[in-house]
Write a protein that holds these residues in place. Sequence first.
Motif, PDB file in Angstrom:
ATOM      1  N   ASP A 102       0.862  -1.190   0.000  1.00 34.21           N
ATOM      2  CA  ASP A 102       0.000   0.000   0.000  1.00 34.21           C
ATOM      3  C   ASP A 102       0.894   1.235   0.000  1.00 34.21           C
ATOM      4  N   THR A 103       0.953   1.941  -1.132  1.00 29.01           N
ATOM      5  CA  THR A 103       1.862   3.081  -1.251  1.00 29.01           C
ATOM      6  C   THR A 103       1.453   4.251  -0.357  1.00 29.01           C
ATOM      7  N   GLU A 104       0.157   4.429  -0.139  1.00 32.76           N
ATOM      8  CA  GLU A 104      -0.279   5.516   0.754  1.00 32.76           C
ATOM      9  C   GLU A 104       0.123   5.216   2.190  1.00 32.76           C
ATOM     10  N   LEU A 105      -0.082   3.997   2.629  1.00 29.16           N
ATOM     11  CA  LEU A 105       0.266   3.611   3.988  1.00 29.16           C
ATOM     12  C   LEU A 105       1.774   3.639   4.182  1.00 29.16           C
ATOM     13  N   VAL A 121       3.730  11.054  -5.878  1.00 29.92           N
ATOM     14  CA  VAL A 121       4.351  10.983  -7.202  1.00 29.92           C
ATOM     15  C   VAL A 121       5.244  12.192  -7.444  1.00 29.92           C
ATOM     16  N   GLU A 122       4.747  13.368  -7.058  1.00 33.87           N
ATOM     17  CA  GLU A 122       5.539  14.581  -7.283  1.00 33.87           C
ATOM     18  C   GLU A 122       6.820  14.566  -6.455  1.00 33.87           C
ATOM     19  N   GLU A 123       6.719  14.124  -5.192  1.00 31.65           N
ATOM     20  CA  GLU A 123       7.904  14.129  -4.348  1.00 31.65           C
ATOM     21  C   GLU A 123       8.927  13.085  -4.776  1.00 31.65           C
ATOM     22  N   VAL A 155      -2.013   3.979 -12.519  1.00 31.34           N
ATOM     23  CA  VAL A 155      -1.386   2.680 -12.232  1.00 31.34           C
ATOM     24  C   VAL A 155       0.002   2.564 -12.843  1.00 31.34           C
ATOM     25  N   GLU A 156       0.264   3.242 -13.928  1.00 30.08           N
ATOM     26  CA  GLU A 156       1.559   3.108 -14.589  1.00 30.08           C
ATOM     27  C   GLU A 156       2.701   3.622 -13.717  1.00 30.08           C
ATOM     28  N   ILE A 161       6.776   4.015  -7.813  1.00 30.94           N
ATOM     29  CA  ILE A 161       6.573   4.529  -6.460  1.00 30.94           C
ATOM     30  C   ILE A 161       6.839   3.431  -5.435  1.00 30.94           C
ATOM     31  N   ARG A 162       6.339   2.242  -5.707  1.00 30.90           N
ATOM     32  CA  ARG A 162       6.530   1.130  -4.783  1.00 30.90           C
ATOM     33  C   ARG A 162       8.015   0.855  -4.568  1.00 30.90           C
ATOM     34  N   GLU A 163       8.811   0.900  -5.634  1.00 30.59           N
ATOM     35  CA  GLU A 163      10.238   0.624  -5.512  1.00 30.59           C
ATOM     36  C   GLU A 163      10.942   1.667  -4.651  1.00 30.59           C
TER      37      GLU A 163
END
Length: 398
Positions: A102-105, A121-123, A155-156, A161-163
């Motif tokens: 979970d990228t938000e968490l 995403v911006e950061e 989603v792309e 972001i996850r990495e």
Amino acid sequence: MDEFRVIESPAEFDDAVARLAGGEGPIAVDAERASGFRYSQRAYLIQMYRRGSGTFLFDPPQIPDFSALQGAIHSDEWVLHAASQDLACLREVGLDPERIFDTELAARLLGMPRVGLASVVEELLDIRLAKEHSASDWSTRPLPESWLRYAALDVELLIDIREKLGARLDETGKADIAAQEFDAVLHKEAKPAAAEPWRRLSGIHAMRNARNLAVARELWLTRDALASELDVAPGRLVPDASLLAAARVMPTTRRALADLREFNGRASRSELDRWWAAIERGLTTTDLPAVRVPNDSPPPPRAWAARNPEADARLRIARAGILDIAEQVEMPVENLLTPDHLRRVAWSPPAEVTADAVGEVLARLGARPWQIEATSQTIADAFVEAAQTVEDAATSAS
């Protein structure tokens, strides 16, 4: 951005399943609902992206059976942003992951100041995401091309972001914490249906008369049934404020209801007979609702000082200690420990105040092992200090 495919037919679906199964690494997943427009919380678009596979936008109303897709990818890691918002509608169509990221968490656990997808995403990627379609009516058909591109881009970018978030979790020693949190989100039990869902009416807590509450109940139930039948968000028929206005005034005739200016909304007059019948039922029923509903929650903390001074001291001192820990580990205090868990253990502490005893209470409430390890000793110490503080105050007063 990569090319994307809109999946609307069985042949397209079979090809998408094969391509996603043959891709590499985790699968980015997102879903678009029509909250605020439709009664249901179903998914009207499901987006998936996998490296080596491409981007696929599934149109759920056109796909009767997602079981082939579930069978192909359920054991792979799914990457979602704010997973708790999407898991229910994904499960409704038969899509249910075994593990998630979970990228938000993750962003919360890392103490990032803003955790919305566009901000993350911006950061992390220095890319600005336009969010102009986030609150759109995704039940619209056909979906505009600009909406589809917006949905695909979400989603792309999730895998990148996850990495980056995963690397930061490793660097800060929070990878195990994140894994426990992701697992808790994935396996959190759905809340049971409320016994009296009409009590969720915004502002109803201020009503203190059973007859007014009966009218409010009948109006809410009537609106809910109509909204479900039409698949329209209830507030788009008649807003909560209008139902409450009618329940407060309790008009005694159909004409008086029609003349009530505060009773508005697009169906307030076209369905006037329906609303008036509901009011009549509320005015005449002998099944009056309770004004106050008992629950097992502690009272609001503002009342603790007068009702239970020692519990108030326990909560104040423990809160300060928990805040210090949150600052040290650089994460929001509510992620370190659910505030309601602290309130409950402060109001009803274990008979013997030790870190182990506090930890057992927190575990029963649903705290994760890492949260218990991080906070139980501080809470126990705070409770001991609170008892001494109250005792010293009593001695001084006497």
